[in-house]
Write an enzyme that holds these catalytic residues in place. Structure first.
Site, short mmCIF file in Angstrom:
data_model
loop_
_atom_site.label_atom_id
_atom_site.label_comp_id
_atom_site.label_asym_id
_atom_site.label_seq_id
_atom_site.Cartn_x
_atom_site.Cartn_y
_atom_site.Cartn_z
N CYS A 16 0.84 -1.20 0.00
CA CYS A 16 0.00 0.00 0.00
C CYS A 16 0.88 1.25 0.00
O CYS A 16 2.10 1.17 0.03
CB CYS A 16 -0.94 0.01 1.21
SG CYS A 16 -0.09 0.10 2.79
N CYS A 19 3.42 1.64 2.73
CA CYS A 19 4.66 0.89 2.50
C CYS A 19 5.63 1.73 1.67
O CYS A 19 6.84 1.77 1.94
CB CYS A 19 4.36 -0.42 1.77
SG CYS A 19 3.32 -1.56 2.68
N ASP A 415 -5.23 15.56 -28.03
CA ASP A 415 -4.41 15.33 -29.22
C ASP A 415 -5.33 15.48 -30.43
O ASP A 415 -6.54 15.24 -30.32
CB ASP A 415 -3.80 13.93 -29.17
CG ASP A 415 -3.12 13.57 -30.47
OD1 ASP A 415 -2.22 14.31 -30.89
OD2 ASP A 415 -3.50 12.55 -31.07
N ASP A 616 -4.36 9.02 -28.52
CA ASP A 616 -4.54 7.67 -29.04
C ASP A 616 -3.26 7.02 -29.54
O ASP A 616 -3.25 5.83 -29.85
CB ASP A 616 -5.55 7.67 -30.20
CG ASP A 616 -4.94 8.25 -31.48
OD1 ASP A 616 -4.21 9.25 -31.38
OD2 ASP A 616 -5.20 7.69 -32.56
N ASP A 620 1.54 10.00 -27.73
CA ASP A 620 0.78 10.63 -26.66
C ASP A 620 1.04 9.99 -25.30
O ASP A 620 0.61 10.53 -24.27
CB ASP A 620 -0.73 10.53 -26.96
CG ASP A 620 -1.11 11.20 -28.26
OD1 ASP A 620 -0.58 12.29 -28.52
OD2 ASP A 620 -1.92 10.64 -29.01
#
Length: 723
Positions: A16, A19, A415, A616, A620
């Site tokens: 977690c 930690c 984009d 996409d 990017d």
């Protein structure tokens, strides 16, 4: 000035955010460490260590903190496998017979199991499947802090221990005072939540693997007059790399020989292949089209553009941390408070009444009702419901953080190519010298039949869509970087760039004004010309990336919400401004390389602003990772989808606004659930301490709180459609 070296350490045993904080604190305590970033997703630590300091000291510090580290080793590959699912399934199978009697009791059915059967079912859940909570809870105690694991261990141990005590003291007559189902159910539910978290963590590294897949394994290098294939790692700066058609370019470099078109869309975002010839720069990972190129390598390995993109994604992902840290911080205070109240209850009742057994029951009631079932379910229950609603609308949410952050979005960066536009060239304009556009298109399609260029495919597709047929062409000749010519009947025709037409002596005056107009509109111009007999222009074709039908509506929806919109593109400024004007975007950043995209996104992340990136392509990925939250188009590349927190399956930009609304409603449910979970503890713990709640009633109240939290979260599913 003292120099430092960068060291990557694989870390084992982290579960977690607390930690991560403990490992970072341990590493920073080592002399010579200038900085330490721990990545929970990849289970690695990146440490800046002063030259001359002992790297072994880093491993020792991590081990003293209760975790494992290794030097000179690569982190093991992380994959979302089913191997971690079996503890959840086994725990559920063992818990179901314990919980079922409680479910059917209101119906008048008595399916209560004998006490010893309950003990046999609950024991492996408590001490085998739940052993991880004891280990993590002990680490938290050793670090003088508290977390959810410690709460789970204490609460379930109290319920289990009291049940064993009552069973030993009263045998089968203790039936109503056995709480095995409470301890087993809590462990099962928390294990299920941790499994969901683990899946999201494993998927975080897929972006890096998708980027690395762009590197070819081998390259053809010209040495001492001959061509030899060598592994990519043996290519050095200055080598002459031979790149054949359809091959990926092995290294960044400069073209020495040959002409071709190069598809750099995955790297630079350019929607159309770029002509390359002697003196032009090329990027490793791009795909060569039709011609053979000889490239002098100028940057290889870690110095290449692709390697820098990978490093950007890694560093951006490293800064991300789960929002559940809020619950861990609360737990750090909650645990000692509950322990003090339980101890005070035990001593208070024992010393004042002398009834130590009753004092123990009241103290255990405090621990049972404080068991963090509702607190642990508050966030994941709402997230599960929210992700389910989103999935039905075509919005796939990869991790809890993305869903929780999206409601705060104040700026959305789009984009251009493949996000607001279709992502492939189409025929947008056609002007014929004789006014017969259909005949001109038929001739252009006939000539382009001999080419595999994307522009050629666009012209052929346009002819097919309009059911235009023409004569067959023969004797094709492709001129890389220029165009193609062919014999059509008795005529020698050519189609290609303005530059090539001028070289061929074709008269361009007829379409000069139209050419300028199309170029201002951001279209790529191709000329259809007759070479023999006579050199004259027959038609002008304008090609470009078509706007998605929903793009304008998507931008308008965000503007109505008061969200700022920015467009980034690797295309020319002329093309970018033309597209932006059509969709209503005023803030445009054009001719932006991948490294610059991430830099622009980081610059937009001003205090108080939450920035989202929508893209996409591979180019990017750094920007998607650098943003507070990334949206990837489902029609895009794997790297983009893995780097983003949210994937829009249909590739519809309108889903960005829908995802934001889903996040807003989900976040409201999380806040409501946490409020009621805390109210439940604030009311229930004092009642138990004053002896007004028996452990049995406390267990029922705990279960009721869990049901209420889940039911509230499921109200999200009553919303059918969000826009």
């Amino acid at each position: 000035m003292e120099t430092s070296i960068r060291i990557r350490l694989p870390i084992e045993g982290m579960t977690c955010a607390s930690c991560v904080a403990r490992v970072e604190k341990a590493l920073m305590s080592v002399p010579g460490v200038g900085g330490a970033d721990v990545n929970l997703a990849t289970e690695t630590a990146t440490v800046m260590l002063a030259a001359g300091a002992r790297p072994e000291a880093l491993v020792e510090a991590v081990r003293k903190a209760g975790y494992e580290a290794r030097l000179g080793a690569q982190p093991p590959p992380i994959s979302a496998s089913n191997s971690s699912r079996w503890p959840v399934v086994l725990s559920a199978v063992l818990t179901l017979p314990l919980v079922l009697p409680m479910v059917v009791a209101p119906l008048g059915e008595n399916w209560t199991l004998p006490g010893w059967v309950q003990l046999l079912l609950a024991t492996p859940v408590q001490f085998v499947l739940g052993a991880r909570f004891y280990r993590a809870g002990w680490k938290a105690l050793a670090a003088r802090t508290g977390n959810m694991d410690l709460l789970v261990a204490l609460g379930t141990s109290a319920a289990y221990g009291l049940s064993v005590y009552m069973l030993l003291m009263h045998g089968e007559q203790a039936g109503a005072h056995l709480y095995f189902e409470a301890s087993a159910a809590v462990i099962t539910l928390v294990l299920f939540g941790r499994w969901l978290e683990a899946r999201a963590k494993h998927q975080a590294t897929d972006a890096i693997r998708a980027l690395q897949a762009l590197r070819p394994e081998r390259a053809c290098v010209r040495r001492e007059g001959s061509e030899v294939e060598v592994p990519l790692e043996r290519v050095a700066a200055g080598d002459l790399v031979v790149v054949r058609p359809a091959e990926r370019i092995a290294a960044d470099g400069e073209v020495l020989e040959g002409r071709s078109h190069v598809d750099e869309s995955l790297i630079t975002g350019e929607s159309l292949p770029v002509p390359k010839g002697p003196g032009d720069r090329v990027t490793g990972g791009a795909v060569n089209a039709e011609g053979l190129l000889v490239v002098r390598a100028t940057a290889v390995g870690a110095q290449s553009v692709l390697a820098r993109i990978i490093e950007l994604v890694e560093s951006a992902q490293a800064r991300k941390a789960p929002i559940q840290r809020l619950v861990d911080r609360v737990s750090a205070v909650f645990v000692p408070v509950v322990l003090v109240i339980a101890l005070a209850t035990f001593l208070g009742w024992g010393l004042t009444s002398g009834r130590w057994e009753q004092a123990l029951l009241n103290a255990v009631a405090v621990l049972v009702i404080a068991c963090p079932c509702a607190l642990g379910l508050a966030t994941p229950a709402a997230i599960i419901a929210g992700t389910g609603v989103a999935a039905k609308q075509g919005v796939l949410i990869k991790d809890a953080e993305a869903l929780e952050v999206a409601h705060r979005i104040s700026v959305v960066v789009f984009d251009k190519t493949g996000t607001l536009t279709v992502g492939r060239p189409t025929l947008l304009s056609l002007e014929a010298a004789d006014g017969d556009a259909e005949s001109a298109l038929a001739l252009a399609a006939a000539v382009q039949a001999g080419s595999e260029h994307p522009l050629a495919k666009a012209i052929i597709a346009a002819a097919a869509a309009r059911s235009v047929t023409g004569p067959r062409a023969r004797e094709f000749r492709v001129v890389p970087g220029r165009g193609i010519e062919a014999q059509v009947g008795e005529r020698r025709l050519a189609i290609g760039s303005t530059r090539w037409m001028a070289e061929l002596g074709v008269d361009l005056a007829r379409f000069r004004e139209a050419c300028a107009r199309l170029e201002r509109a951001g279209q790529t111009v191709s000329w259809l010309a007759e070479l023999e007999p006579g050199a004259r222009s027959l038609a002008l074709l304008g090609l470009g990336d078509e706007l998605k039908p929903s793009a304008t509506e998507a931008i308008a929806a965000l503007v109505r919400r008061g969200i700022g919109v920015v467009m980034l593109s690797g295309d020319s400024r002329t093309v970018a401004l033309a597209i932006a004007a059509r969709v209503g975007i005023r803030d445009v950043r054009a001719e932006v390389m991948p490294e610059e995209k991430a830099r622009v996104v980081r610059a937009l992340r001003q205090p108080g602003d939450t920035v989202a990136m929508v893209g996409d392509g591979i180019n990017d990925a750094p920007a998607l990772a650098a943003a507070d939250i990334g949206f990837a188009m489902g029609s895009g590349t794997d790297a983009a989808m893995h780097a983003a927190g949210i994937t829009l399956v249909r590739g519809d930009p309108r889903l960005v606004a829908a995802a934001i609304e889903i996040s807003q409603r989900t976040h409201a449910k999380i806040r409501q659930n946490l409020f009621w979970a805390f109210v439940y503890n604030a009311v229930g713990i004092p009642l138990a301490a004053f002896g007004l709640l028996s452990p049995m009633i406390a267990g029922a109240a705990m279960a009721l709180s869990s049901v209420s939290v889940v039911s509230n979260a499921l109200l999200l599913k009553r919303r059918r459609q969000m826009t």
